[in-house]
Design an enzyme around this catalytic site. Sequence first.
Site, PDB file in Angstrom:
ATOM      1  N   CYS A  61      18.001  15.297 -10.732  1.00  0.00           N
ATOM      2  CA  CYS A  61      18.584  14.286 -11.611  1.00  0.00           C
ATOM      3  C   CYS A  61      20.025  13.935 -11.228  1.00  0.00           C
ATOM      4  CB  CYS A  61      18.547  14.701 -13.073  1.00  0.00           C
ATOM      5  SG  CYS A  61      19.012  13.325 -14.144  1.00  0.00           S
TER       6      CYS A  61
ATOM      7  N   CYS B 137      15.516   7.337 -14.679  1.00  0.00           N
ATOM      8  CA  CYS B 137      16.659   8.024 -15.236  1.00  0.00           C
ATOM      9  C   CYS B 137      17.228   7.186 -16.368  1.00  0.00           C
ATOM     10  CB  CYS B 137      17.705   8.189 -14.134  1.00  0.00           C
ATOM     11  SG  CYS B 137      19.277   8.779 -14.749  1.00  0.00           S
TER      12      CYS B 137
END
Lengths: 120, 437
Positions: B201, B380
Site C-alpha cells: 500500500c 487505494c
Amino acid sequence: MKELTFGTLIAVFEEIFGPTLFWVMVIVAAVITLAYFYVLIRDRAVSWRKFLRAQLSMPFGAVIAVIFVQKMTHSNFSDIGGPIDLIILLGIAVMGAVGAAILVYTFDALFLQKPGKQSE
Amino acid sequence: MSQSFNATRRGFLGFAAGAGALMAAGPGATAAPAPIDTKARIVVLGAGAAGTALANRLSRRLNGATITIIDPRKEHWYQPGFSLIAAGLKPAKYSVSQTGDWLPKDITWIAERAAEIDPDGNKVMTESGKTVPYDFLVLATGLVLNYGAIEGFEMDMIGKNGIGSLYAGPDYAAKTWEAAGRYTEDGGVGIFTRPATEMKCAGAPLKHTFLIDDIARKSGTTKLDINYMAHNKGLFGVPIISEKLRMLFGQREITPHYSHVLKSVDAGKKMATFATENGDAEMPYDYLHIVPPQQAPDVVRNSALTDPGSWGGRGWATVDKHTLRHNFFDNVFAVGDIAGVPKGKTAASAKWQVPVVEEHLIAQIAGTKSDASYNGYTSCPLITRVGRAMLIEFDYNNDLTPSFPGVIAPLEELWISWLMKEVALKATYNAMIRGDA
C-alpha cells in the site's frame, strides 16, 4: 468494489453502525412499517389530516438522518466534494424524511387519533 | 385523492415485494460450478488475506483435496485499518480478528512457521521439523518489514519522543497515534517517510501525512511544517496520480522532498538522517513517521523460488505477472505481497489475484487450461482528509481503471470515497477473505 451483492450490502451496514445497532434499527424499521400497513388496512383509507401532520416531521427526519450518518462516519458538510456526494447526502435526507413521516403517521393513528374520531 | 393514493400504495407494495425477491435471490444468485473430485495435496503458505481467501475458494471448488495452510499467527490483521487507527479514528482492536475464524473447516491449519521450501522435492519443512509434501504450492506469505535496516531504531521507540510507524501492527498503529496525536496539538516539524523498496500500500504513507495535517489544522494548531520524503523523483508510481498529489501538497502547504530515503534516526536528539543524491542530509523533527524497507520472508528469499539477481535481492517469488504461476516450477503459484510483480501489494490486488490463481490451479488439476489473467489492478482509497478520499484504481500500464466511471471520479477528493474506505472496505474485505467476493 465491483460486485455489490445483497450480502455485502448487509455487511457494509453492519460495519457502519455495528451489528447490534444495525439489527435493532432494522427490527424497529420493520415494526414501524408493519404498524403503518396495519393502520392503513385498519382504516381502509389514508387520513389526510394525519398525513399533513406527518409531513411536518419530514424536515426534522431529514436533518436527523444526515447528522446521524455524519456522526457515525466522522464526516461533515464540508466533506461534500462533488455531485455524487450531494446525491448521497440528499438520498440520506429523503430516507430520513420518509421514515419520519411514516413514523409520525403510524404513531398518530395508533395512539392519538382513533379511526372514526377524525373527519376525512 | 384516494384513487391516486391507492395507486401509490400498490406501487409501494410492488416495490416491497421486489425488494423481498432481491433479498431472496441476492446471495445465491450466481450458481457455483460443480466441485471437482481430486486427491491433490495443496499447501498454502500464509493465512493472511490472500491465503485465507484462496483456501476458502479452493475448499469449495475441490472435492477430496487435502488443503493445508501453514501460518504461525493466531491473529488475523485487517491491515487497511491501520491508517485509521494511527489517526485516532479507530481503536487497535478494529483490525484484529482470529485467523481460525476465517479458515474453512475441512482444511488443516499448521500453526507454525515454514522453515524451508524444497520445490524440487515438492515439500515444505516447518520450524518444528515437520515435513509437508505437496502436489501444488501457493506462496501467500506476505512480506516482512525490515526495521533493522534503519540505524538507531528500536521497536519500543514507536509512540514515544515523536516517533510513529503504523505498519508494524494494530498496537503499534495505536501507539503511532499517541505520538502523532501529540504532534497535532503541539505542532512543529513533521517528517513522513517511505522506503525505497517495493512496499505494501504505497498510499498509506501519504494517507498518514494528509490525515495528521488535517487533524492538526482542524484543531487549530498553527506552526506546522509538514514534510513528505519521497524515495525518488515522484510522489507515487502512477504519473497522473503523482501529479495530482503534487498539486494537493501545494494547496495544503506540505513540502515534498524528492530522493530522500531514511537511513538512521537519533531519538535522543530527534534527528533523522536521509540518504540523498548529494550525500547524507540531517533533519530535525518533532514527529517522524517511519515506513521501513520491505522484503520477502527468509523462507522464500532463501529458496529456489526467487531469483537472487532480481529485485535487489529482496526475494519476491519469480512468477508470471499475469498468471502468477512460478516461472520454473509449474506447480507453484504466488499470490498477494510475496508475488514478484511490478504492482499489487494491497488487499484489493489480492482480491483480484486470488481468483486468477484459483482458476489456473483448478484447470491444472482438471487437465484443462484457463485464460484467467491478472492485469495489475490495484486500488487505494487515498484519504486526503478526515471525511474525504480519492478512490484511485490503476493497472500495470499505469492506466486509471475506475470501477464507477462518471460517478466516482478517481482524482477528485470525495466524501463517498471516504465512506467506502471508512465503512464499506472492511465489509468487502471480510467477504473477500471468506471467498465470497
